[in-house]
Design a protein around this motif. Structure first.
Motif, PDB file in Angstrom:
ATOM      1  N   GLU A 322     -11.904   0.494  -1.391  1.00  0.00           N
ATOM      2  CA  GLU A 322     -10.794  -0.449  -1.548  1.00  0.00           C
ATOM      3  C   GLU A 322      -9.761  -0.136  -0.479  1.00  0.00           C
ATOM      4  O   GLU A 322      -9.645   1.003  -0.014  1.00  0.00           O
ATOM      5  CB  GLU A 322     -10.177  -0.276  -2.943  1.00  0.00           C
ATOM      6  CG  GLU A 322      -9.034  -1.185  -3.281  1.00  0.00           C
ATOM      7  CD  GLU A 322      -8.396  -0.875  -4.632  1.00  0.00           C
ATOM      8  OE1 GLU A 322      -7.370  -1.504  -4.947  1.00  0.00           O
ATOM      9  OE2 GLU A 322      -8.918   0.017  -5.347  1.00  0.00           O
ATOM     10  N   ILE A 323      -9.004  -1.151  -0.081  1.00  0.00           N
ATOM     11  CA  ILE A 323      -7.832  -0.940   0.770  1.00  0.00           C
ATOM     12  C   ILE A 323      -6.629  -1.459   0.008  1.00  0.00           C
ATOM     13  O   ILE A 323      -6.555  -2.650  -0.317  1.00  0.00           O
ATOM     14  CB  ILE A 323      -7.966  -1.640   2.129  1.00  0.00           C
ATOM     15  CG1 ILE A 323      -9.147  -1.062   2.917  1.00  0.00           C
ATOM     16  CG2 ILE A 323      -6.674  -1.486   2.932  1.00  0.00           C
ATOM     17  CD1 ILE A 323      -9.393  -1.741   4.244  1.00  0.00           C
ATOM     18  N   ARG A 324      -5.704  -0.574  -0.279  1.00  0.00           N
ATOM     19  CA  ARG A 324      -4.505  -0.941  -1.038  1.00  0.00           C
ATOM     20  C   ARG A 324      -3.304  -1.079  -0.105  1.00  0.00           C
ATOM     21  O   ARG A 324      -3.271  -0.510   0.977  1.00  0.00           O
ATOM     22  CB  ARG A 324      -4.184   0.121  -2.083  1.00  0.00           C
ATOM     23  CG  ARG A 324      -5.164   0.202  -3.236  1.00  0.00           C
ATOM     24  CD  ARG A 324      -4.727   1.277  -4.201  1.00  0.00           C
ATOM     25  NE  ARG A 324      -5.663   1.446  -5.311  1.00  0.00           N
ATOM     26  CZ  ARG A 324      -5.647   2.487  -6.128  1.00  0.00           C
ATOM     27  NH1 ARG A 324      -4.737   3.435  -5.984  1.00  0.00           N
ATOM     28  NH2 ARG A 324      -6.517   2.571  -7.108  1.00  0.00           N
ATOM     29  N   GLY A 325      -2.290  -1.791  -0.589  1.00  0.00           N
ATOM     30  CA  GLY A 325      -1.036  -1.879   0.124  1.00  0.00           C
ATOM     31  C   GLY A 325      -0.764  -3.253   0.689  1.00  0.00           C
ATOM     32  O   GLY A 325      -1.502  -4.225   0.443  1.00  0.00           O
ATOM     33  N   ILE A 326       0.316  -3.345   1.464  1.00  0.00           N
ATOM     34  CA  ILE A 326       0.766  -4.591   2.083  1.00  0.00           C
ATOM     35  C   ILE A 326       1.174  -4.283   3.515  1.00  0.00           C
ATOM     36  O   ILE A 326       1.753  -3.230   3.800  1.00  0.00           O
ATOM     37  CB  ILE A 326       1.969  -5.197   1.333  1.00  0.00           C
ATOM     38  CG1 ILE A 326       1.647  -5.452  -0.135  1.00  0.00           C
ATOM     39  CG2 ILE A 326       2.409  -6.512   1.980  1.00  0.00           C
ATOM     40  CD1 ILE A 326       2.849  -5.966  -0.931  1.00  0.00           C
ATOM     41  N   GLY A 327       0.930  -5.213   4.407  1.00  0.00           N
ATOM     42  CA  GLY A 327       1.390  -5.076   5.781  1.00  0.00           C
ATOM     43  C   GLY A 327       0.767  -3.870   6.449  1.00  0.00           C
ATOM     44  O   GLY A 327      -0.452  -3.695   6.458  1.00  0.00           O
ATOM     45  N   LEU A 328       1.615  -3.013   7.018  1.00  0.00           N
ATOM     46  CA  LEU A 328       1.143  -1.782   7.657  1.00  0.00           C
ATOM     47  C   LEU A 328       1.464  -0.569   6.800  1.00  0.00           C
ATOM     48  O   LEU A 328       1.730   0.521   7.302  1.00  0.00           O
ATOM     49  CB  LEU A 328       1.736  -1.661   9.060  1.00  0.00           C
ATOM     50  CG  LEU A 328       1.211  -2.708  10.043  1.00  0.00           C
ATOM     51  CD1 LEU A 328       1.865  -2.559  11.408  1.00  0.00           C
ATOM     52  CD2 LEU A 328      -0.313  -2.667  10.170  1.00  0.00           C
ATOM     53  N   MET A 329       1.425  -0.772   5.499  1.00  0.00           N
ATOM     54  CA  MET A 329       1.500   0.307   4.511  1.00  0.00           C
ATOM     55  C   MET A 329       0.200   0.244   3.723  1.00  0.00           C
ATOM     56  O   MET A 329       0.121  -0.338   2.647  1.00  0.00           O
ATOM     57  CB  MET A 329       2.712   0.108   3.598  1.00  0.00           C
ATOM     58  CG  MET A 329       2.931   1.232   2.608  1.00  0.00           C
ATOM     59  SD  MET A 329       4.421   0.918   1.605  1.00  0.00           S
ATOM     60  CE  MET A 329       4.324   2.313   0.464  1.00  0.00           C
ATOM     61  N   LEU A 330      -0.856   0.840   4.300  1.00  0.00           N
ATOM     62  CA  LEU A 330      -2.199   0.688   3.772  1.00  0.00           C
ATOM     63  C   LEU A 330      -2.815   2.037   3.411  1.00  0.00           C
ATOM     64  O   LEU A 330      -2.539   3.052   4.059  1.00  0.00           O
ATOM     65  CB  LEU A 330      -3.102  -0.007   4.802  1.00  0.00           C
ATOM     66  CG  LEU A 330      -2.658  -1.415   5.231  1.00  0.00           C
ATOM     67  CD1 LEU A 330      -3.554  -1.932   6.343  1.00  0.00           C
ATOM     68  CD2 LEU A 330      -2.653  -2.372   4.043  1.00  0.00           C
ATOM     69  N   ALA A 331      -3.649   2.030   2.394  1.00  0.00           N
ATOM     70  CA  ALA A 331      -4.373   3.219   1.969  1.00  0.00           C
ATOM     71  C   ALA A 331      -5.847   2.866   1.831  1.00  0.00           C
ATOM     72  O   ALA A 331      -6.205   1.928   1.116  1.00  0.00           O
ATOM     73  CB  ALA A 331      -3.837   3.741   0.641  1.00  0.00           C
TER      74      ALA A 331
END
Length: 398
Positions: A322-331
């Motif tokens: 999974e990739i979590r977060g929004i914009g360039l705040m990603l995990a």
């Protein structure tokens, strides 16, 4: 220098990355052995405009030629902190109109907690499980991870916890509550975004019982989510807004903003209700002012959402759950902590800087500068996939 680093400088972990830095420019960090590293960390979300952005450097140099520190906070009128606070007010919804500048995000959290108690006359603070708000004693008291807190107890009394995104827990906010402090997007927990109506429900409950809502925007703030602050995605206005990290252009700063009415309570009874020697330092404020101008006057915020789409389109792999977060705040969530460790360390060896998240060991932080180019994103993502291919093939052969 490495020997001196370990001998004389206190460490925060047993095994720091220990890169010996020569210089940095744009999206790259360079070491003394002539290696270059594409930076997908940005100083843990702090270098919003990359390294040594020319407008930030020019603002710093201009202020250096005028004066440095001249007085403790709030006594002398100094142009750059005044203009920074004014521009923040112009870009924030009413009644977020008055800003207190601090030296760091955690110090801003301390001020926000004090302000909530001062305004309401109450003592209870409510924070979220798996929250991270900094590492000073008050901030640690509202940290939602007991393993990190137990060695330093006793901490602040009268602190309760709720589960982020749990609607039933909202009812635990009562007439005893001074403030509810939440990260708009939970950072250390793995970049968990709020459910669509969650923050609205929390705000409504706070209004109903007379508590203040404090939103910690230290990581999402200053354009990282595609808006200046993350709360703008969710149709609410906090009573107290806390910021830091990305606002300083690479220099240390934090701030908390509230209404004029609330902020005035720190002026008297007692006087010096909150005080700092170096908060609002004119050189650092100059860097922050240049950063804020560049983010609000350019297309960086809208481009951030397009760059998120590019990351998500490129980062597809069996080891990416999974990739979590929004914009360039990603995990990037991987199957195990060991896989995350291997990816981060192998990518470092190959010239790409990634990092961990505090409370989610299987996650990989991806928080590059907002100024990163599409080409640099493609280069970094290819490197991640190459490393994952190697790890995956080794895992399959076992």
């Amino acid at each position: 220098m490495k020997k001196d680093f370990f001998t004389y400088q206190a460490q925060t972990t047993p095994h720091p990355l220990a890169l010996e830095i020569s210089h940095a420019e744009g999206s790259y960090i360079y070491t003394t052995d002539d290696k270059s590293y594409l930076d997908f960390i940005a100083g843990v979300s702090a270098c919003s405009l990359g390294h040594r952005h020319p407008k930030v450097i020019d603002a710093i140099k201009e202020q250096l030629d005028r004066y440095l520190h001249v007085m403790v906070y709030g006594e002398f009128i100094q142009e750059t902190p005044v203009q920074l606070a004014k521009l923040l007010a112009a870009n924030l919804p009413y009644p977020l109109e008055k800003t207190y500048l601090t030296n760091s995000g955690t110090e801003a959290i301390e001020g926000a907690l004090k302000l909530a108690k001062r305004v309401t006359g109450r003592s209870e603070l409510i924070a979220a499980k798996n929250a991270y708000h900094g590492n000073t004693m008050g901030s640690m008291s509202v940290m939602g991870f007991e393993e990190r807190k137990q060695a330093f107890r006793p901490l602040l009394p009268d602190v309760s916890s709720i589960s982020f995104n749990n609607y039933d827990d909202i009812n635990r906010i009562t007439e005893r509550t001074a403030g509810v402090i939440l990260e708009t997007i939970q950072g250390g927990a793995g970049f968990i975004v709020p459910h669509h109506e969650y923050l609205k429900k929390v705000k409504q409950r706070c209004e109903a019982v007379g508590a203040l809502l404090i939103l910690d925007e230290i990581q999402p703030g200053f354009g990282r989510t595609g808006k200046l602050f993350g709360f703008e995605h969710y149709g609410i206005i906090p009573d107290i807004l806390v910021m830091g990290k990305g606002m300083g252009g690479g220099l240390p700063i934090g701030a908390f903003t509230a209404s004029n009415e609330h902020m005035s309570t720190l002026q008297d009874r007692p006087k010096l209700g909150h005080i700092t020697t170096f908060g609002g330092n004119p050189v650092i404020a100059a860097a922050a002012l240049a950063t804020l101008k560049e983010i609000t006057e350019s297309d960086l915020m809208s481009a951030t959402l397009e760059k998120e789409k590019l990351f998500r389109s490129l980062l597809k792999h069996p080891l990416i759950k999974e990739i979590r977060g929004i914009g360039l705040m990603l995990a990037i969530l991987t199957p195990t902590a060991e896989i995350a460790n291997q990816v981060i360390l192998k990518c470092k060896d190959e010239g790409l800087l990634l990092f961990w998240l505090l409370f989610k060991p299987a996650a990989i932080r991806v928080t590059p500068p907002l100024t990163i180019s599409n080409e640099e994103i493609e280069i970094g993502c290819k490197q991640i996939l190459r490393v994952m291919d190697l790890i995956y093939s080794e895992t399959e052969s076992l």
